[in-house]
Scaffold this motif. Structure first.
Motif, short mmCIF file in Angstrom:
data_model
loop_
_atom_site.label_atom_id
_atom_site.label_comp_id
_atom_site.label_asym_id
_atom_site.label_seq_id
_atom_site.Cartn_x
_atom_site.Cartn_y
_atom_site.Cartn_z
N ARG A 3 0.88 -1.18 0.00
CA ARG A 3 0.00 0.00 0.00
C ARG A 3 0.91 1.22 0.00
NH1 ARG A 3 -4.64 -0.39 4.50
NH2 ARG A 3 -5.15 1.57 3.46
N SER A 4 1.53 1.45 -1.14
CA SER A 4 2.58 2.48 -1.22
C SER A 4 2.10 3.77 -1.86
CB SER A 4 3.78 1.93 -2.00
OG SER A 4 3.39 1.49 -3.28
N ALA A 5 0.78 3.97 -1.92
CA ALA A 5 0.26 5.23 -2.47
C ALA A 5 0.80 6.40 -1.66
CB ALA A 5 -1.26 5.22 -2.46
N GLY A 6 1.01 7.52 -2.30
CA GLY A 6 1.58 8.69 -1.65
C GLY A 6 0.72 9.21 -0.50
N VAL A 7 1.37 9.82 0.47
CA VAL A 7 0.69 10.40 1.61
C VAL A 7 0.40 11.87 1.32
CG1 VAL A 7 0.85 10.95 4.07
CG2 VAL A 7 1.77 8.79 3.21
N ARG A 8 -0.85 12.22 1.26
CA ARG A 8 -1.25 13.60 0.94
C ARG A 8 -1.80 14.33 2.17
NH1 ARG A 8 -3.28 10.21 -2.63
NH2 ARG A 8 -5.38 10.38 -1.75
N ARG A 9 -2.44 13.58 3.06
CA ARG A 9 -3.06 14.19 4.24
C ARG A 9 -2.47 13.54 5.49
NH1 ARG A 9 -8.82 12.23 2.80
NH2 ARG A 9 -7.45 10.47 2.37
N ILE A 10 -1.93 14.37 6.37
CA ILE A 10 -1.29 13.87 7.59
C ILE A 10 -2.09 14.31 8.79
CG2 ILE A 10 0.79 13.91 9.00
CD1 ILE A 10 2.38 14.50 6.48
N ALA A 12 7.91 21.36 9.00
CA ALA A 12 8.69 20.66 7.97
C ALA A 12 7.82 19.73 7.15
CB ALA A 12 9.83 19.88 8.63
N LEU A 13 6.90 19.01 7.79
CA LEU A 13 5.99 18.14 7.05
C LEU A 13 5.12 18.94 6.09
CD1 LEU A 13 4.97 15.68 9.89
CD2 LEU A 13 6.08 15.04 7.74
N ALA A 14 4.69 20.10 6.53
CA ALA A 14 3.88 20.95 5.64
C ALA A 14 4.68 21.39 4.43
CB ALA A 14 3.37 22.17 6.41
N ARG A 15 5.99 21.58 4.60
CA ARG A 15 6.83 21.98 3.47
C ARG A 15 7.00 20.85 2.44
NH1 ARG A 15 9.72 24.62 7.67
NH2 ARG A 15 11.34 23.02 7.75
N THR A 16 6.67 19.62 2.80
CA THR A 16 6.73 18.53 1.82
C THR A 16 5.56 18.59 0.85
OG1 THR A 16 5.44 16.93 3.13
CG2 THR A 16 7.82 17.07 3.58
N GLY A 17 4.59 19.45 1.13
CA GLY A 17 3.41 19.55 0.29
C GLY A 17 2.21 18.81 0.83
N ALA A 18 2.39 18.12 1.96
CA ALA A 18 1.27 17.40 2.56
C ALA A 18 0.36 18.37 3.30
CB ALA A 18 1.79 16.33 3.52
N GLU A 19 -0.89 17.99 3.41
CA GLU A 19 -1.86 18.77 4.16
C GLU A 19 -1.96 18.22 5.57
OE1 GLU A 19 -6.70 19.72 4.19
OE2 GLU A 19 -5.82 18.40 2.68
N VAL A 43 -7.42 10.71 6.69
CA VAL A 43 -5.99 11.02 6.56
C VAL A 43 -5.26 9.77 6.07
CG1 VAL A 43 -6.01 12.80 8.34
CG2 VAL A 43 -5.53 10.42 8.98
N ASP A 44 -4.08 9.97 5.50
CA ASP A 44 -3.27 8.85 5.00
C ASP A 44 -2.25 8.37 6.02
OD1 ASP A 44 -4.46 9.11 2.36
OD2 ASP A 44 -3.26 10.93 2.16
N ALA A 45 -1.89 9.23 6.94
CA ALA A 45 -0.90 8.89 7.96
C ALA A 45 -1.07 9.82 9.14
CB ALA A 45 0.52 8.98 7.41
N LEU A 46 -0.50 9.44 10.28
CA LEU A 46 -0.44 10.30 11.44
C LEU A 46 1.00 10.74 11.67
CD1 LEU A 46 -2.56 8.20 13.99
CD2 LEU A 46 -3.32 10.27 12.78
N ALA A 47 1.17 11.92 12.24
CA ALA A 47 2.49 12.38 12.68
C ALA A 47 2.37 12.78 14.14
CB ALA A 47 2.97 13.56 11.83
N LEU A 48 2.90 11.93 15.01
CA LEU A 48 2.80 12.15 16.45
C LEU A 48 4.18 12.26 17.06
CD1 LEU A 48 0.11 9.46 17.40
CD2 LEU A 48 -0.26 11.83 16.69
N ASN A 102 6.26 1.20 3.08
CA ASN A 102 7.04 1.91 2.05
C ASN A 102 6.58 3.35 1.90
OD1 ASN A 102 8.85 -0.17 1.21
ND2 ASN A 102 7.17 -1.16 0.12
N ALA A 103 5.27 3.57 2.00
CA ALA A 103 4.77 4.94 1.91
C ALA A 103 5.29 5.79 3.05
CB ALA A 103 3.24 4.93 1.90
N LEU A 104 5.38 5.21 4.25
CA LEU A 104 5.91 5.95 5.39
C LEU A 104 7.39 6.28 5.19
CD1 LEU A 104 4.23 4.11 8.41
CD2 LEU A 104 3.51 6.22 7.29
N MET A 105 8.13 5.34 4.61
CA MET A 105 9.55 5.63 4.36
C MET A 105 9.71 6.71 3.31
SD MET A 105 11.61 2.03 4.87
CE MET A 105 10.47 0.89 4.09
#
Length: 603
Positions: A246-253, A279-286, A366-371, A434-437
C-alpha cells in the motif's frame, strides 16, 4: 579511507566493489566496540568472539570473491537479546531464563545470508517489558548524548550500539513502542513494520500476537535495505502474513487536536514537535487535525486491560516457578496478568474491535499520522525512583499502534538543550511501510536537522540556557554574576511578541520586570549557558519580586529566564515600547520609571 562509522549501504557497496574487505570492516567494528566499552559497559549481554566475527567476515570475503552478490556484504550488526542467534546464549535480560538456541531467528538467518556480520547480543528491559532501558540485571544503557538520561527501551542496547557508531544497524523489538522510543532519544531511524511483515520465529515473545522485530539505523535508506532483505512470509511463524503493498503517496497527515498535544511540561519537546509539523507541511502534505482519544483508549488496553495476560502467558511457568529471578517491576507487571479472566479478555477484544472501526474511519480522512514519539525524556535516577508512572508516560503516543494493526516509522526531530533527542513517528494503516519511508525521506529533507550532538564520553557537564533582560546584560551592573560562573554567551535575540517590560519602582540596583502578556511585544534578551551547579547557585541569589521561570524566545523555543511576581509591577512604568532594557537606559534620565522619580536603569 572509509568513514569509521558508515551506514550499511556504504559498507556493502565498498566491500562488494573490493575497496575494503569484510575482515577489515569487522576489525574496525571490534575496535570501536572495545574503545566505547568503558563509556557504556551495559550495551552488550553477550559479544561474539573476535575469532567468530573474523571468521564470519572471511566467509563473506570468499563469497564476494566468488562473484556472489551480497546486499549486506560485511555490514556489522547487533541483535537484541530476545532474538535468537544460533549457538549464542539468549537471555531476554534474565540470566536464569537463558538458553542456547540451535538455530537463529528467521530474520537473523536472512541477514547473515545477505552478508551481514553479527557482533553480539544487546541489553534490554527484561522480557522486553519497559520503554526506558533500566530494567535489566546487566545494567542500564543510557542516552549517547547525555548519559544522565535513559536510553529508552526495551531495545536499549541496540539503539545505543547504533547511535554510538559501533554497528551499522541493530535489531530491536516492538510491542508497545520499544523500537521507536529509543530511536527518538538517540537520534535514530526506527522502523516498526506492519505486524507479520517480518517473521518473529526465534523471538522470545512479550505479547505474541502483537510483537514485531524492528530495526535501528542512521538512515531511511538502510531501513529500506533491511526491509527488502527480511520481509516476507515465513511458514515457521503462525503470525506471518503475505506481503501487501500500500505504497500510495501520503497527501493528508493527521495531527492531534491542540488540546491533545501533551508534553508533560517539556517545552522543548513541544517546540520541536511544532517545527516538525512545519517541515511536514513543506513537503506539500496537508496537515489535518484529528481526534486521537480513541487511539489513547486503545492504548490503555495494553497495560490496563486484558492484554497484560498475554505477557503473563509469554513468561509461562517461569513466572510461577522462578518469580524471584525476575526484576521486581517486571514481575509486578507480569503478575497482573495472572488475575485476568476469560470474560475480561473477550470484553477487551470487543472494545478493541469497536476502536479499530473508529480508526478505520480515521484512515478515510488522513493517509498517515504524525505524532511525537515520546512526550518527554527522564533522567535514569528519576526513572528508578518512579518506574511505573514515568515509563507509562513514555508510551503515551506508541502503545496503540500494534493493537490497531498499524505500521510506524520513528524519525529524529531535533535535540533539546540537554542534548537528548526528540523524535516524531509517522504512523499508517497496515502495509503502508514503504509509503511511510517515502514520506520520512521527504520530511528529513525538508527539516534539514542539525547534526547530532557529539557523544557524551563523560567529560561534559549538563548545562542550562538562561535569558537575561536587564542588569545581567553585558556591560550592565550585575553581569559579573554570570562571568564569575563561567557563563557562555549563546546569542542576542528577542522574546516571542508576548511580553511586556516594566521599570520597577524602588529597585536597587534598578531592574526591569518581564511579564507575559498576550498583547505584548518582542523584548530584547541575551541568552547564556551555565552548567547545572552554576545555574543553581545563580537562581539561589535572585531576589524577590523577581524569579526564574521559562521564557519563550522569538524562534518558539523555551529557555529559563527572569520573570516577575505580580507585585513587581506595582508602581512600575511600562517601558515595552523601548523594545528592551538597553534601549530604555540609552534614553537616559529623561524617562521616569514612576512619575516624580529620577530615572534609573538596571534589571
Amino acid at each position: 579511507m572509509m568513514d569509521s562509522r558508515p551506514d550499511a549501504n556504504a559498507i556493502a557497496a565498498a566491500v562488494s566493489a573490493g575497496k575494503v574487505t569484510a575482515v577489515t570492516v569487522a576489525r574496525q567494528a571490534l575496535a570501536r566496540i572495545a574503545d566505547y566499552d568503558p563509556v557504556q559497559p551495559a550495551i552488550w549481554i553477550t559479544r561474539c568472539s573476535e575469532e567468530d566475527v573474523l571468521a564470519a567476515a572471511a566467509r563473506v570475503d570468499a563469497r564476494v570473491a566468488a562473484g556472489e552478490a551480497l546486499p549486506l556484504a560485511g555490514v556489522p550488526f547487533a541483535i537484541k537479546d530476545n532474538i535468537d542467534l544460533a549457538d549464542v546464549l539468549t537471555t531476554a535480560g534474565c540470566p536464569r531464563f537463558a538458553y542456547t538456541p540451535q538455530r537463529s531467528a528467521t530474520v537473523v538467518e536472512r541477514l547473515i545470508a545477505a552478508g551481514a556480520i553479527p557482533m553480539g547480543k544487546t541489553n534490554l528491559d527484561q522480557f522486553a517489558t519497559g520503554l526506558n532501558g533500566t530494567r535489566s540485571p546487566f545494567g542500564a544503557p543510557v542516552c549517547v548524548f547525555n548519559r544522565a538520561y535513559v536510553s529508552g527501551g526495551s531495545s536499549s542496547g541496540s539503539s545505543v550500539a547504533v547511535a554510538a557508531g559501533l554497528v551499522a544497524f541493530a535489531l530491536g523489538t516492538d510491542t508497545a513502542g520499544s523500537g521507536r522510543v529509543p530511536a527518538a532519544f538517540n537520534g535514530l531511524v526506527g522502523m516498526k513494520p506492519t505486524k507479520g511483515r517480518w517473521s518473529t520465529a526465534g523471538l522470545v515473545p512479550a505479547c505474541r500476537s502483537l510483537d514485531c522485530i524492528t530495526v535501528f539505523s542512521r538512515t531511511i535508506d538502510d531501513s529500506r535495505l533491511i526491509d527488502r532483505i527480511v520481509a516476507g512470509e515465513d511458514p515457521a511463524d503462525g503470525f506471518s502474513r503475505a506481503l501487501v503493498d500500500r505504497s500510495a503517496g501520503v497527501r493528508r497527515i493527521g495531527v492531534p487536536l491542540p488540546e491533545q498535544r501533551v508534553f508533560l511540561g517539556d517545552a522543548a519537546s513541544e517546540h520541536l514537535y511544532t517545527q516538525s509539523l512545519e517541515a511536514l507541511a513543506r513537503t506539500g502534505a496537508e496537515l489535518v487535525e484529528v481526534d486521537i482519544d480513541p487511539l489513547n483508549e486503545a492504548a490503555l488496553l495494553l497495560y490496563n486491560g486484558p492484554w497484560v495476560a498475554e505477557r503473563a502467558a509469554a513468561a509461562g511457568s517461569f513466572l510461577i516457578d522462578h518469580a524471584d529471578a525476575i526484576d521486581p517491576t517486571v514481575r509486578l507487571i507480569l503478575e497482573q496478568g495472572l488475575t485476568v479472566s476469560g470474560i475480561d479478555v473477550f470484553r477487551g477484544q470487543y472494545r478493541l474491535a469497536e476502536l479499530s472501526r473508529i480508526a478505520n474511519i480515521m484512515w478515510q480522512q488522513v493517509d498517515a499520522l504524525a505524532l511525537p514519539t515520546a512526550p518527554t525524556i527522564y533522567r535514569t535516577a528519576e526513572m528508578l525512583a518512579e518506574p511505573i508512572a514515568l515509563n507509562s508516560n513514555l508510551g503515551l503516543y506508541t502503545n496503540f499502534v500494534n493493537l490497531l494493526d498499524m505500521a510506524a516509522l520513528a524519525l529524529p526531530a531535533g535535540y533539546r538543550d540537554n542534548r537528548t533527542g526528540f523524535g516524531i513517528s509517522l504512523i499508517g494503516p497496515a502495509w503502508t511501510d514503504n509509503a511511510l519511508m517515502d514520506l520520512g525521506a521527504a520530511y528529513l529533507e525538508a527539516a534539514a536537522l542539525p547534526h547530532p550532538p557529539s557523544l557524551d564520553l563523560g567529560e561534559r557537564m549538563e548545562t542550562v540556557k538562561l535569558a537575561v533582560v536587564g542588569a545581567h546584560l553585558e556591560g550592565m551592573p550585575l553581569h559579573w554574576q554570570l562571568t564569575s560562573r563561567n557563563a557562555r554567551a549563546i546569542e542576542a535575540t528577542t522574546t516571542a511578541p508576548t511580553y511586556r517590560l516594566f521599570a520597577m519602582a524602588d529597585s536597587v540596583p534598578p531592574k526591569p520586570a518581564l511579564a507575559y502578556s498576550a498583547d505584548g511585544a518582542a523584548i530584547a534578551v541575551e541568552v547564556y549557558e551555565l552548567d547545572v551547579a552554576a545555574f543553581g547557585s545563580f537562581v539561589a541569589e535572585v531576589p524577590p519580586p523577581l524569579a526564574i521561570g521559562s521564557v519563550i524566545l522569538a524562534d518558539g523555543s523555551s529557555v529559563k529566564g527572569f520573570v516577575a511576581e505580580p507585585r513587581a509591577i506595582v508602581g512600575a512604568r511600562d517601558i515595552t515600547g523601548f523594545g528592551g532594557w538597553r534601549a530604555y537606559v540609552a534614553a537616559g534620565a529623561t524617562i521616569d520609571p514612576v512619575p516624580g522619580r529620577t530615572a534609573c536603569a538596571d534589571e
